[in-house]
Write a protein that holds these residues in place. Structure first.
Motif, PDB file in Angstrom:
ATOM      1  N   ALA A 213      53.856 -12.543  58.798  1.00 45.87           N
ATOM      2  CA  ALA A 213      55.153 -11.881  58.996  1.00 45.87           C
ATOM      3  C   ALA A 213      55.821 -11.598  57.644  1.00 45.87           C
ATOM      4  CB  ALA A 213      56.057 -12.756  59.862  1.00 45.87           C
ATOM      5  N   GLN A 214      55.723 -12.555  56.742  1.00 45.56           N
ATOM      6  CA  GLN A 214      56.335 -12.369  55.413  1.00 45.56           C
ATOM      7  C   GLN A 214      55.629 -11.258  54.638  1.00 45.56           C
ATOM      8  OE1 GLN A 214      56.345 -16.149  53.360  1.00 45.56           O
ATOM      9  NE2 GLN A 214      58.367 -16.676  54.134  1.00 45.56           N
ATOM     10  N   LEU A 215      54.299 -11.183  54.797  1.00 44.80           N
ATOM     11  CA  LEU A 215      53.547 -10.144  54.097  1.00 44.80           C
ATOM     12  C   LEU A 215      54.081  -8.755  54.470  1.00 44.80           C
ATOM     13  CD1 LEU A 215      51.123 -10.299  52.132  1.00 44.80           C
ATOM     14  CD2 LEU A 215      49.644  -9.750  54.042  1.00 44.80           C
ATOM     15  N   LYS A 216      54.296  -8.547  55.786  1.00 44.74           N
ATOM     16  CA  LYS A 216      54.839  -7.265  56.256  1.00 44.74           C
ATOM     17  C   LYS A 216      56.256  -7.051  55.739  1.00 44.74           C
ATOM     18  CE  LYS A 216      52.401  -6.493  60.572  1.00 44.74           C
ATOM     19  NZ  LYS A 216      52.465  -6.599  62.029  1.00 44.74           N
ATOM     20  N   GLU A 217      57.048  -8.097  55.889  1.00 41.11           N
ATOM     21  CA  GLU A 217      58.459  -7.993  55.514  1.00 41.11           C
ATOM     22  C   GLU A 217      58.596  -7.711  54.003  1.00 41.11           C
ATOM     23  OE1 GLU A 217      60.579 -11.634  56.182  1.00 41.11           O
ATOM     24  OE2 GLU A 217      62.374 -10.895  55.164  1.00 41.11           O
ATOM     25  N   PHE A 218      57.838  -8.424  53.192  1.00 41.48           N
ATOM     26  CA  PHE A 218      57.960  -8.266  51.743  1.00 41.48           C
ATOM     27  C   PHE A 218      57.428  -6.902  51.298  1.00 41.48           C
ATOM     28  CE2 PHE A 218      57.751 -13.175  50.920  1.00 41.48           C
ATOM     29  CZ  PHE A 218      58.965 -13.304  51.599  1.00 41.48           C
ATOM     30  N   LYS A 219      56.399  -6.402  52.007  1.00 44.48           N
ATOM     31  CA  LYS A 219      55.891  -5.073  51.669  1.00 44.48           C
ATOM     32  C   LYS A 219      56.981  -4.025  51.909  1.00 44.48           C
ATOM     33  CE  LYS A 219      52.389  -1.607  52.595  1.00 44.48           C
ATOM     34  NZ  LYS A 219      51.222  -1.169  53.367  1.00 44.48           N
ATOM     35  N   LYS A 220      57.662  -4.174  53.045  1.00 46.49           N
ATOM     36  CA  LYS A 220      58.725  -3.221  53.373  1.00 46.49           C
ATOM     37  C   LYS A 220      59.839  -3.293  52.318  1.00 46.49           C
ATOM     38  CE  LYS A 220      61.905  -1.838  57.030  1.00 46.49           C
ATOM     39  NZ  LYS A 220      62.938  -1.602  56.032  1.00 46.49           N
ATOM     40  N   ILE A 221      60.201  -4.507  51.941  1.00 45.39           N
ATOM     41  CA  ILE A 221      61.271  -4.677  50.952  1.00 45.39           C
ATOM     42  C   ILE A 221      60.851  -4.057  49.609  1.00 45.39           C
ATOM     43  CG2 ILE A 221      62.572  -6.400  49.611  1.00 45.39           C
ATOM     44  CD1 ILE A 221      62.397  -8.234  52.126  1.00 45.39           C
ATOM     45  N   ALA A 222      59.584  -4.261  49.236  1.00 43.74           N
ATOM     46  CA  ALA A 222      59.086  -3.705  47.967  1.00 43.74           C
ATOM     47  C   ALA A 222      59.075  -2.177  48.017  1.00 43.74           C
ATOM     48  CB  ALA A 222      57.676  -4.236  47.683  1.00 43.74           C
ATOM     49  N   LEU A 223      58.643  -1.610  49.157  1.00 42.20           N
ATOM     50  CA  LEU A 223      58.621  -0.153  49.284  1.00 42.20           C
ATOM     51  C   LEU A 223      60.040   0.417  49.240  1.00 42.20           C
ATOM     52  CD1 LEU A 223      55.813   0.360  51.966  1.00 42.20           C
ATOM     53  CD2 LEU A 223      55.722   0.996  49.552  1.00 42.20           C
ATOM     54  N   ASP A 224      60.957  -0.279  49.883  1.00 43.51           N
ATOM     55  CA  ASP A 224      62.364   0.169  49.835  1.00 43.51           C
ATOM     56  C   ASP A 224      62.884   0.151  48.399  1.00 43.51           C
ATOM     57  OD1 ASP A 224      62.409   0.573  52.531  1.00 43.51           O
ATOM     58  OD2 ASP A 224      63.442  -1.295  53.037  1.00 43.51           O
ATOM     59  N   TRP A 225      62.494  -0.858  47.666  1.00 41.75           N
ATOM     60  CA  TRP A 225      62.925  -0.957  46.257  1.00 41.75           C
ATOM     61  C   TRP A 225      62.366   0.220  45.448  1.00 41.75           C
ATOM     62  CZ3 TRP A 225      60.672  -1.399  41.427  1.00 41.75           C
ATOM     63  CH2 TRP A 225      61.514  -1.818  40.388  1.00 41.75           C
ATOM     64  N   LEU A 226      61.084   0.545  45.688  1.00 42.87           N
ATOM     65  CA  LEU A 226      60.465   1.665  44.973  1.00 42.87           C
ATOM     66  C   LEU A 226      61.135   2.992  45.353  1.00 42.87           C
ATOM     67  CD1 LEU A 226      56.719   0.599  45.266  1.00 42.87           C
ATOM     68  CD2 LEU A 226      57.977   0.863  43.133  1.00 42.87           C
ATOM     69  N   LYS A 227      61.421   3.151  46.657  1.00 44.86           N
ATOM     70  CA  LYS A 227      62.092   4.381  47.110  1.00 44.86           C
ATOM     71  C   LYS A 227      63.451   4.525  46.433  1.00 44.86           C
ATOM     72  CE  LYS A 227      60.115   4.743  51.706  1.00 44.86           C
ATOM     73  NZ  LYS A 227      60.336   4.320  53.108  1.00 44.86           N
ATOM     74  N   GLU A 228      64.135   3.408  46.349  1.00 43.79           N
ATOM     75  CA  GLU A 228      65.457   3.410  45.716  1.00 43.79           C
ATOM     76  C   GLU A 228      65.372   3.867  44.255  1.00 43.79           C
ATOM     77  OE1 GLU A 228      68.226  -0.176  44.938  1.00 43.79           O
ATOM     78  OE2 GLU A 228      68.088   0.044  47.119  1.00 43.79           O
ATOM     79  N   LYS A 229      64.235   3.598  43.642  1.00 44.04           N
ATOM     80  CA  LYS A 229      64.037   4.007  42.246  1.00 44.04           C
ATOM     81  C   LYS A 229      63.518   5.443  42.145  1.00 44.04           C
ATOM     82  CE  LYS A 229      65.115   0.116  40.303  1.00 44.04           C
ATOM     83  NZ  LYS A 229      66.301   0.036  39.448  1.00 44.04           N
ATOM     84  N   GLY A 230      63.376   6.122  43.273  1.00 47.99           N
ATOM     85  CA  GLY A 230      62.951   7.520  43.276  1.00 47.99           C
ATOM     86  C   GLY A 230      61.452   7.715  43.361  1.00 47.99           C
ATOM     87  N   ILE A 231      60.716   6.677  43.739  1.00 46.60           N
ATOM     88  CA  ILE A 231      59.259   6.787  43.836  1.00 46.60           C
ATOM     89  C   ILE A 231      58.866   7.315  45.213  1.00 46.60           C
ATOM     90  CG2 ILE A 231      57.099   5.450  43.826  1.00 46.60           C
ATOM     91  CD1 ILE A 231      58.261   5.383  41.121  1.00 46.60           C
ATOM     92  N   ASP A 232      57.917   8.265  45.211  1.00 46.90           N
ATOM     93  CA  ASP A 232      57.374   8.772  46.469  1.00 46.90           C
ATOM     94  C   ASP A 232      56.336   7.754  46.970  1.00 46.90           C
ATOM     95  OD1 ASP A 232      56.173  10.041  48.544  1.00 46.90           O
ATOM     96  OD2 ASP A 232      55.299  11.667  47.343  1.00 46.90           O
TER      97      ASP A 232
END
Lengths: 173, 221
Positions: A137-156
């Protein structure tokens, strides 16, 4: 006398036309579409393409492209063009966020590797076999959080080749 | 002639003595303990080595904040404070908030402790100190109270971590809990954990010994 001059001229014209025909038959076509659109495209380490999005005739065989733009990660591509092939390359450059890296917290770490891709390490906790559900569950959750962080930085984040996850199992979650 | 006979006698006596020595020591273990000796020579002294990794920023900040409590518990129990921090990192990223799962096991996840604090509750300094002393005593218990605040016996320290985690994987060297990210050979080790048809998971977090060394040798400031 005039006939004597015309014959070699005709012959040379024929050779030029033949060469052009053979060259045409041994060519393919390349179109390069970049995101962002105004990225510089260098062909075979020599020629800068003024209008890469326009169809370009190229000899068949191996070619290279270097796509660059300030503020983005550069992209180097090798490709083979076949005879009469009509190839279109869509190249999306990723934003360069190296100034914000490495980002490192309890859930994930983001690093830029070889100036070409982002490596995201996820940190789910697993110390005992009975924690495996929590780990998944954490693996999924942390992946989502990391992707959100990258999106916030303007990464596709749809560019999966440029965002690699550790552990590898997380890549296709 | 006499010299030849004497020489032969000495040779036979020497061979006989050697055979007897091998048989006697082989049967009764009179020689040095080979397994113990190989463990000692095979383990580097922890002083000076920096593993090729860092403690995540947030956990490192937690460690800096918690250090006075770790030291106080170390003074009470003789466990190096960096070991307590290493265990705390593995269990809850050095958090002082009561965990949402296995809540009663506390921030050091000591099974069966039944701490009365509710999930998500930040511990007071006194409560955190008590859980820290409990954890340190638990570590000491795993190695018969052999740890001292300045111990540099790498095997003893690794064995204590390994014992804390239940001594799985056959040896402390194979345990991700102890050794993960210690060096290239121990990077992202696989953990035994079966679920949904897959019987391993990848550990990306630093092992307790790895974390201990980073703190002991001030590899990260």
């Amino acid at each position: 006398m005039k006939k004597l001059i015309i014959i070699p001229v005709l012959f040379i014209t024929f050779l030029i036309a033949l060469n052009a025909l053979l060259s045409y038959l041994n060519s393919g076509f390349l179109t390069v579409k970049t995101t962002p659109k105004d990225a510089a495209v260098i062909l075979n380490e020599k020629k800068g393409l003024k209008e890469p999005a326009k169809k370009l005739r190229l000899k068949k065989g191996e070619h290279t492209l270097a796509i660059t733009k300030e503020g983005y990660l550069s992209e180097n591509i090798s490709f083979e063009l076949k005879r009469k092939e009509n190839k279109t390359l869509n190249v999306k450059l990723l934003k360069d966020i190296s100034e914000s890296l490495p980002e490192n917290n309890d859930q994930f770490q983001v690093e830029l590797i070889d100036d070409s891709y982002y490596e995201v390490t996820l940190y789910p906790i697993l110390n005992r076999p009975d924690q495996v559900d929590e780990y998944d569950a954490q693996l999924k959750e942390f992946k989502k959080i990391a992707l959100d962080w990258l999106k916030e930085k303007g990464i596709d984040t749809s560019n999966k080749e440029k965002i690699k996850f550790i552990p590898e199992e997380a890549q296709n979650l | 002639m006499l010299i030849k006979v004497l020489t032969a006698f000495v040779v036979v006596l020497g061979v006989f003595t050697a055979v007897i020595a091998i048989v006697v020591f082989g049967m009764f273990g009179g020689g040095p303990d080979q397994s113990q000796a190989s463990v000692k020579t095979g383990s580097p002294n922890p002083t000076g080595y920096c593993p090729p990794t860092t403690i995540p920023k947030q956990a490192f900040e937690n460690i800096q904040k918690n250090t006075p409590v770790y030291i106080e518990a170390s003074n009470t129990t003789n466990v190096p404070w960096q070991m307590i921090a290493g265990i705390h990192f593995r269990e809850t990223n050095n958090s002082t908030v009561t965990p949402m799962v296995n809540t009663g096991d506390g921030v050091y996840q000591i099974v069966g402790k039944n701490y009365p604090y509710r999930a998500g509750m930040p511990l007071t300094t006194a409560q955190f100190l008590q859980e820290t002393i409990d954890a340190a005593k638990f570590i000491q218990g795993k190695v018969n109270n052999k740890l001292t605040a300045t111990t540099n016996d790498a095997d003893l320290i690794k064995d204590a971590f390994w014992g804390y985690n239940g001594r799985a994987y056959g040896s402390f060297d194979k345990s991700p809990y102890v050794m993960n990210n210690f060096d290239a050979a121990h990077t992202n080790m696989k953990m035994d954990a079966c679920d949904k048809g897959v019987c391993y998971r990848t550990d990306t977090r630093n092992g307790a010994y790895t974390t201990f060394l980073i703190l002991l040798n001030k590899c990260q400031v």
